[in-house]
Design an enzyme around this catalytic site. Structure first.
Site, PDB file in Angstrom:
ATOM      1  N   LYS A 129       1.016  -1.260   0.005  1.00 25.93           N
ATOM      2  CA  LYS A 129       0.553   0.233   0.235  1.00 25.93           C
ATOM      3  C   LYS A 129       0.996   1.352   0.222  1.00 25.93           C
ATOM      4  CE  LYS A 129      -4.584   0.953   0.136  1.00 25.93           C
ATOM      5  NZ  LYS A 129      -5.613   0.294  -0.077  1.00 25.93           N
ATOM      6  N   ASP A 169      -7.057   4.368  -4.501  1.00 24.06           N
ATOM      7  CA  ASP A 169      -7.706   3.936  -3.074  1.00 24.06           C
ATOM      8  C   ASP A 169      -8.331   5.149  -2.386  1.00 24.06           C
ATOM      9  OD1 ASP A 169      -7.670   1.655  -0.980  1.00 24.06           O
ATOM     10  OD2 ASP A 169      -7.290   3.663   0.348  1.00 24.06           O
TER      11      ASP A 169
END
Ligand code: NDP
Ligand code: 2IT
Length: 450
Positions: A129, A169
């Site tokens: 991430k 995201d």
């Protein structure tokens, strides 16, 4: 943490000592440790290889300066990150988040969750991430482009189609992915599937935009099917009004449910008449094109109410779909939901339920699906985008949608297999954690101490 067994609290204490001031990361680790430690007591090979502790340490973390020039010619600085958590079963894979609340703890929790989620998808995807504390809100397209170019100039040194494949995201959608891809291609002189969520004209996959929200509702439907129930006519609270919320609402409408709420960081809309297709189109245009505030929904649709400070969890509903951000559903709201007759919570966001609220839902034995299971449709379809890019072909909408449905079905089955208790209650948290863990842990053991 007071109810944890000694083994779990010793483990959590050790990890916490190594990671002070990282509350979100420790929250995610604790939830996993609570279900995995009892499991590895009975499966000694995982304990002997100290796999869980190794999984709590990122393989690599990059933190970097992102300087850029705003429209007034001021030099701005943000911080960029990429957490490469685990590559045992495939290249690092996971989104990029641009939001002022981004810090190392938030990205480590997201990367940690991603490892289990990606394992559940059945596809060969490791976990990672990244992102930045940059806030795209209120910035011009030109400012967002300059920021993305500067961010990618550094990130490009660490990623690649067979190394690490980022995606979107919070705060990173089609516009940002386009700018990031353009800069990567320019720097490397290589047209490659190094990012997913790409536009359809340059290597994107059909259904990727819809996949997280659609997958979430496919998962809820699997739960309904397994319990001789259906989504038809069910009143649903949805939070957020971004990518995940929009396509969850779209699929809920298609399945005959009645979504009655949406929200953003400014507050919550309650529409007692239900959000229909026309109203959803208004939301999409408002949020994706005009980049406006959700309060404008109540200006247009007079039966709807806008509440500045309350969450969607105060409305009487059958099911709740938190689709905004972490820790947006605290214990107080969990109690209100259950008191009002809510029978299930399906997480679209990552870790939207606080630790206390999660314990409460599990005690109450309502349906509860953790994000790592029910929002995995997004990254799964990213995996399908990678497959199409590798083959240099594009599948049809129906083909991708069918594969997405089958993946959500398989995740559901895996959770049931590992999570069903002696009383028949399916603990989807336990099921998802163990099923996700086993595949990664086996691969780590096979590859030795690396
Ligand atoms: P978007 O940026 O498209 O939308 C985010 C939404 O959540 C917006 O409505 C935003 O409101 C709201 N929000 C964000 N932060 C806060 C906050 N601190 N308080 C209240 N509301 C907030 O993001 P996505 O829809 O893509 O992501 C939503 C969630 O789903 C995240 O948890 C993400 O990690 C998760 N997820 C996303 C996937 C994807 O494929 N995109 C895949 C799997 C999970 P505002 O506009 O006011 O900021
Ligand atoms: O949290 C997530 O799973 C995502 N943001 C999607 C990641 C991806 O690589 O598609």
């Amino acid at each position: 943490m007071s109810n944890l067994s000694k083994d779990v609290s010793d483990f959590v204490g050790k990890i916490s000592k190594r990671n002070p001031h990282e509350p979100e990361f420790m929250q995610a680790v604790t939830e996993v440790a609570e279900t995995i430690i009892p499991f590895i007591e009975d499966h000694k090979k995982y304990k002997d290889a100290n796999v869980l502790e190794r999984m709590c340490e990122p393989e690599r973390v990059m933190m970097f300066r992102v300087p850029w020039v705003d429209d007034q010619n001021n030099v701005q600085v943000n911080r960029g990150f990429r957490v490469q958590m685990n590559s045992a079963i495939g290249p690092y894979k996971g989104g990029l988040r641009f939001h002022p609340t981004v810090n190392l703890s938030v990205l480590k929790f997201l990367a940690f969750e991603q490892v289990f989620k990606n394992s559940l998808t059945t596809l060969p995807l490791g976990g990672g991430k990244g992102g930045s504390d940059f806030d795209p809100k209120g910035k011009s397209d030109a400012e967002v482009m300059r920021f993305c170019q500067s961010f990618m100039t550094e990130l490009s040194k660490h990623i690649g189609g067979y190394t690490d494949v980022p995606a979107g995201d919070i705060g990173v959608g089609a516009r940002e992915i386009g700018f990031l891809f353009g800069q990567y291609k320019r720097l490397n002189n290589e047209f490659t599937g190094v990012l997913t969520g790409k536009g359809l004209s340059y290597g994107g996959s059909l259904i990727r935009t819809e996949a997280t929200g659609y997958g979430l509702v496919y998962f809820a439907k699997e739960v309904m099917d397994a319990n001789d129930d259906s989504l038809e006519g069910k009143v649903c609270a949805v939070s957020g009004s971004g990518n995940v919320a929009q396509y969850a609402i779209e699929k809920l409408i298609e399945f005959g449910a009645k979504p009655v709420t949406v929200s953003d960081s400014g507050g919550c809309i309650y529409d007692p008449d239900g959000i229909d297709t026309e109203k959803l189109e208004f939301i999409k245009e408002l949020k994706n094109e005009k980049r406006g505030r959700i309060s404008e929904y109540a200006d247009k649709y007079k039966a709807a109410e806008f509440h500045k400070d309350i969450t969607p969890w105060n409305i009487k509903v059958d099911f709740a779909f938190p689709c905004a951000t972490q820790n947006e559903l605290p214990l107080e709201d969990a109690k209100t939901l259950v008191k009002n007759g809510c029978k299930g919570v399906f997480e679209g966001a990552n870790m939207p339920t606080t630790e206390e609220a999660l314990s409460y839902f599990r005690e109450q034995k309502i349906f509860f699906s953790p994000g790592k299971a029910s929002n995995a449709g997004g990254v799964a379809t990213s995996g399908l985008e990678m497959s199409q890019n590798a083959q240099r072909i594009s599948w049809t909408r129906d083909e991708v949608d069918y594969r997405l449905k089958m993946i959500m079905r398989s995740i559901h089955k895996n959770c049931v297999d590992y999570g069903t208790g002696s009383d028949g209650y399916v603990d989807y948290v336990k099921g998802a954690n163990i099923a996700g863990f086993v595949k990664v842990a086996d691969a780590m053991i096979a590859q030795g101490v690396v």
